[in-house]
Structures are given as structure tokens and as C-alpha cells.
Design a protein around this motif. Structure first.
Motif, short mmCIF file in Angstrom:
data_model
loop_
_atom_site.label_atom_id
_atom_site.label_comp_id
_atom_site.label_asym_id
_atom_site.label_seq_id
_atom_site.Cartn_x
_atom_site.Cartn_y
_atom_site.Cartn_z
N UNK A 55 -12.42 -6.54 -9.72
CA UNK A 55 -11.72 -6.38 -8.46
C UNK A 55 -12.76 -5.11 -7.64
N UNK A 56 -12.84 -5.39 -6.33
CA UNK A 56 -12.13 -4.57 -5.49
C UNK A 56 -11.74 -4.44 -4.12
N UNK A 57 -11.81 -3.21 -3.50
CA UNK A 57 -11.19 -3.16 -2.12
C UNK A 57 -12.17 -2.08 -1.22
N UNK A 58 -11.72 -3.29 -0.17
CA UNK A 58 -13.32 -2.45 0.45
C UNK A 58 -12.78 -2.89 2.31
N UNK A 59 -13.37 -2.24 3.42
CA UNK A 59 -13.08 -2.31 3.97
C UNK A 59 -14.79 -1.77 4.95
N UNK A 60 -14.89 -2.80 6.75
CA UNK A 60 -15.79 -2.49 6.79
C UNK A 60 -15.47 -2.59 8.70
N UNK A 61 -16.37 -1.90 9.91
CA UNK A 61 -15.43 -1.83 10.64
C UNK A 61 -16.86 -2.12 11.79
N UNK A 62 -17.02 -2.65 12.66
CA UNK A 62 -18.39 -2.84 13.59
C UNK A 62 -17.87 -2.35 15.11
N UNK A 107 -6.56 6.74 6.55
CA UNK A 107 -5.86 5.81 7.20
C UNK A 107 -5.14 6.22 7.57
N UNK A 108 -4.98 6.71 8.66
CA UNK A 108 -3.58 7.76 9.95
C UNK A 108 -2.34 7.15 9.73
N UNK A 109 -2.52 6.18 10.10
CA UNK A 109 -1.33 4.73 10.32
C UNK A 109 -2.08 4.14 9.77
N UNK A 110 -0.75 3.12 8.59
CA UNK A 110 -1.77 1.59 8.06
C UNK A 110 -1.52 0.66 9.27
N UNK A 111 -2.23 -0.29 9.34
CA UNK A 111 -2.68 -1.09 9.89
C UNK A 111 -2.68 -1.06 11.36
N UNK A 112 -3.12 0.16 12.52
CA UNK A 112 -2.69 1.21 13.42
C UNK A 112 -3.88 2.01 13.40
N UNK A 126 0.25 -5.40 5.64
CA UNK A 126 -1.04 -5.21 4.89
C UNK A 126 -0.78 -3.79 3.93
N UNK A 127 -1.36 -3.88 3.10
CA UNK A 127 -0.89 -2.60 1.98
C UNK A 127 -2.37 -2.28 2.74
N UNK A 128 -2.33 -0.66 3.81
CA UNK A 128 -3.71 -1.15 4.20
C UNK A 128 -4.65 -0.37 2.88
N UNK A 129 -4.04 1.02 2.66
CA UNK A 129 -4.44 2.19 2.11
C UNK A 129 -5.41 0.99 1.34
N UNK A 130 -6.22 1.87 0.38
CA UNK A 130 -6.83 1.66 -1.13
C UNK A 130 -6.47 1.62 -2.18
N UNK A 131 -6.97 1.18 -2.68
CA UNK A 131 -5.72 0.53 -4.56
C UNK A 131 -6.63 2.63 -4.92
#
Length: 340
Positions: A23-30, A92-97, A7-12
């Protein structure tokens, strides 16, 4: 929806200039303790960018047994950039990790330094739904189980996040789902060896509108979800009081999970989910409020019924925990129908 390799993890980035208006580009953490009980803390934070509108926004929600604290912030993308807004900064230090999240001092007294690390592979695919309007919903959607290290400060008192569970959610595209929805479930049940992640949307007459997700195994493989049944109970305020969710997978496995809400809270109206995301509020906007968790606030009284409830889960004697996101339409034409 097929599993993708990466997955292209960094925001656009700013090099994309051909994006559609919505268009949007979002993240959420719980984030929450591995073992939860009534009064256990639940923290949810998120951030999004809307390049065609030159807008960013984000939120922080903290709930415990007494109250829910809400912080909402927004900015102009050209001024604040793509690294955060308000008190939130991310990397995003390591994409997807591995992601690093930093919360500076703010009006609700919740700040800290947080690192999220993956513990399962991510499930992701494209959500594509035809709407009652002429605009079609089409966006990439990811969820992935992880654990945290770091420290949170609540009114100056330090809380170690080391070992806490946390599900992250990434979405990117155009999301305009409108009309006819009856039940919405975003189910993220974390167990020692796997996490069950799914999104289910049903119409007001009980037909399935959308189902996506997988059982994400710590050992490194995904088992896509092919069917979901549910038997849930709600109070007069449309708040979840408990129930069961049964999941069937492509590999032929069946998981029947009992959910026990750990108190109240997780009302996503406090995070701006009542239609406020992506609206321009100037270069540096911050607002906050608090909800008492004494029953006076509920999905029925707020401007959005969407609720991310911290739950204890049980599966064949194994204990788990996680977030059970739900929403029932407040239309009088709808009555919840159990399918299990």
C-alpha cells in the motif's frame, strides 16, 4: 470509471492498520508558466507514504534550458510523520481545493512557499488491472487542474509563481503493473477554459491496456474521455519530439491537440521512478544530482524511461501548455505504432 462526488484528499492517517503490504498514498504537483517556450522552467515535486513499511519519500525536480536538478529524500514514517520529509512540508488546507507546499533550503538551490488552488473539478476513479504476476493492481487515481500563487527562489533569485498552471495527481492503493507495456502516456494539456487529463497504457502489440480521464472544465463539469488516438515522433533516445493526440469524449466532442516540447528535461529517473519509491533509507536520507540537457541524457540512458515533458499545446488556434508524460518500453520487440 464513474465520477465520484468527493475524493478523500488527506493522506491516510495512523488509524488505518489493516493496509496490504504494497500500500502507498502519494501526491504529485507540477508547475509552469501559462505561456511556455524553449527554456521555460518546469518544477515537479511529490511525496508519498508507505505505512506497512514505515517509510516516506519525496522528490523535487527543476528543469530549465540548461540542466535538470534532482533532489530525492526519504524518512521513517514513525519519525517524520505524515506532513512531509526532507525539505518538503505540505498542508491540505481545503480538501480538493487548496494545498500549501513549503520547500526549505536544500542542495539544489530551489526553495519557496507555494499555494495551489483548483481551477477545475477533479477527475478520479479506480484503476484496476490484472497483471502477469499474481498481485492485482488496484488504486484510486485523481488528477485536477489548478493555478499557483507564491514565490520560488532559484539560487536565491526570486521567481513569482502567481498565475502559473499546475496539474496535481493523487494515487492511493497497490500499484504493481508489470510486464507487457509498450506505450505509457499521462497527458495534461491546460487551456483557458478546460484541461484535458488522461492516462493511456498500451501493450507492446498496440492493444489498449488502460484508459482513464476527462476534459475538466473551468465552468465546473467533467466530460469523461472514451477514446484516444495519437501520432507522435521520437528520436533515437526515445525522447518525444512532437506530434498530435486526439481525444474523444462521452459528450461526443473531439479534441485534436498538437504538442511541441519546450526543450528537454522532466526525466523522472531523477525523481526516483526507476523502482526506488517506498524503499527504506533510514530516518533522514537526502540525495541530489544534476543532468545536463545537451542530449547526453535521454529516456534510453536512464534507469527509467518515464519523462514528464513541459509542452506548448495548440487546439484549433487556442494556445495551451502543460505536461506530456510519456514512456516507451526499451524492449527490442517493440516499435511505436501511431493510431492517428
Amino acid at each position: 470509471m464513474a465520477e465520484q462526488a468527493e475524493f478523500h484528499d488527506a493522506l491516510i492517517g495512523p488509524e488505518r492498520t489493516d493496509l496490504p503490504a504494497g500500500f502507498f498514498d502519494r501526491f504529485m504537483f507540477n508547475m509552469h508558466p501559462v505561456e511556455v517556450a524553449p527554456g521555460s522552467p518546469s518544477i515537479i515535486l511529490g511525496f508519498g507514504i508507505y505505512p506497512p513499511k514505515d517509510t516516506t519519500d519525496g522528490f523535487l525536480v527543476y528543469a530549465d534550458g540548461a540542466e535538470q536538478r534532482n533532489l530525492r529524500f526519504a524518512g521513517e514514517l514513525g519519525v517524520t510523520g505524515r506532513t512531509g520529509a526532507g525539505p518538503l512540508r505540505y498542508d491540505v488546507e481545503i480538501p480538493n481545493e487548496r494545498w500549501r507546499l513549503t520547500l526549505a533550503a536544500n542542495d539544489i538551490g530551489v526553495d519557496g512557499e507555494i499555494v495551489w488552488r483548483s481551477r477545475t473539478p477533479a477527475w478520479w476513479g479506480e484503476v484496476a488491472v490484472d497483471n502477469a504476476t499474481s498481485t492485482r493492481t488496484a488504486f484510486d487515481h485523481l488528477f485536477q487542474s489548478g493555478t499557483y500563487t507564491g514565490t520560488l527562489r532559484v539560487d536565491g533569485a526570486e521567481v513569482s509563481l502567481d498565475g502559473w498552471y499546475g496539474q496535481r495527481d493523487r494515487s492511493r492503493g497497490v500499484r504493481t503493473m508489470a510486464g507487457g507495456q509498450g506505450l505509457h502516456i499521462w497527458f495534461q494539456a491546460q487551456f483557458p477554459e478546460f484541461s484535458i487529463g488522461l492516462l493511456l497504457v498500451e501493450t507492446r502489440t498496440g492493444e489498449r491496456l488502460l484508459l482513464e480521464g476527462a476534459v475538466m472544465h473551468v465552468a465546473g463539469h467533467l466530460d469523461p474521455i472514451t477514446g484516444v488516438r495519437h501520432a507522435l515522433t521520437f528520436d533515437d533516445g526515445l525522447d518525444l519530439t512532437g506530434g498530435h493526440v486526439e481525444v474523444r469524449t462521452e459528450a461526443g466532442r473531439t479534441y485534436r491537440v498538437r504538442a511541441d516540447p519546450a526543450g528537454r528535461g522532466g526525466y523522472m529517473a531523477g525523481a526516483g521512478y526507476g523502482g526506488h519509491h517506498g524503499n527504506s533509507r533510514g530516518a533522514d536520507h537526502v540525495e541530489s544530482d544534476r543532468y545536463p540537457l545537451d542530449g547526453s541524457v535521454s529516456p534510453r540512458t536512464l534507469d527509467s524511461a518515464l519523462t514528464d515533458r513541459l509542452c506548448a499545446f495548440e487546439l484549433d488556434g487556442t494556445q495551451g501548455s502543460g505536461i506530456f508524460e510519456f514512456a516507451l518500453t526499451r524492449s527490442r520487440s517493440y516499435t511505436y505504432r501511431r493510431t492517428l
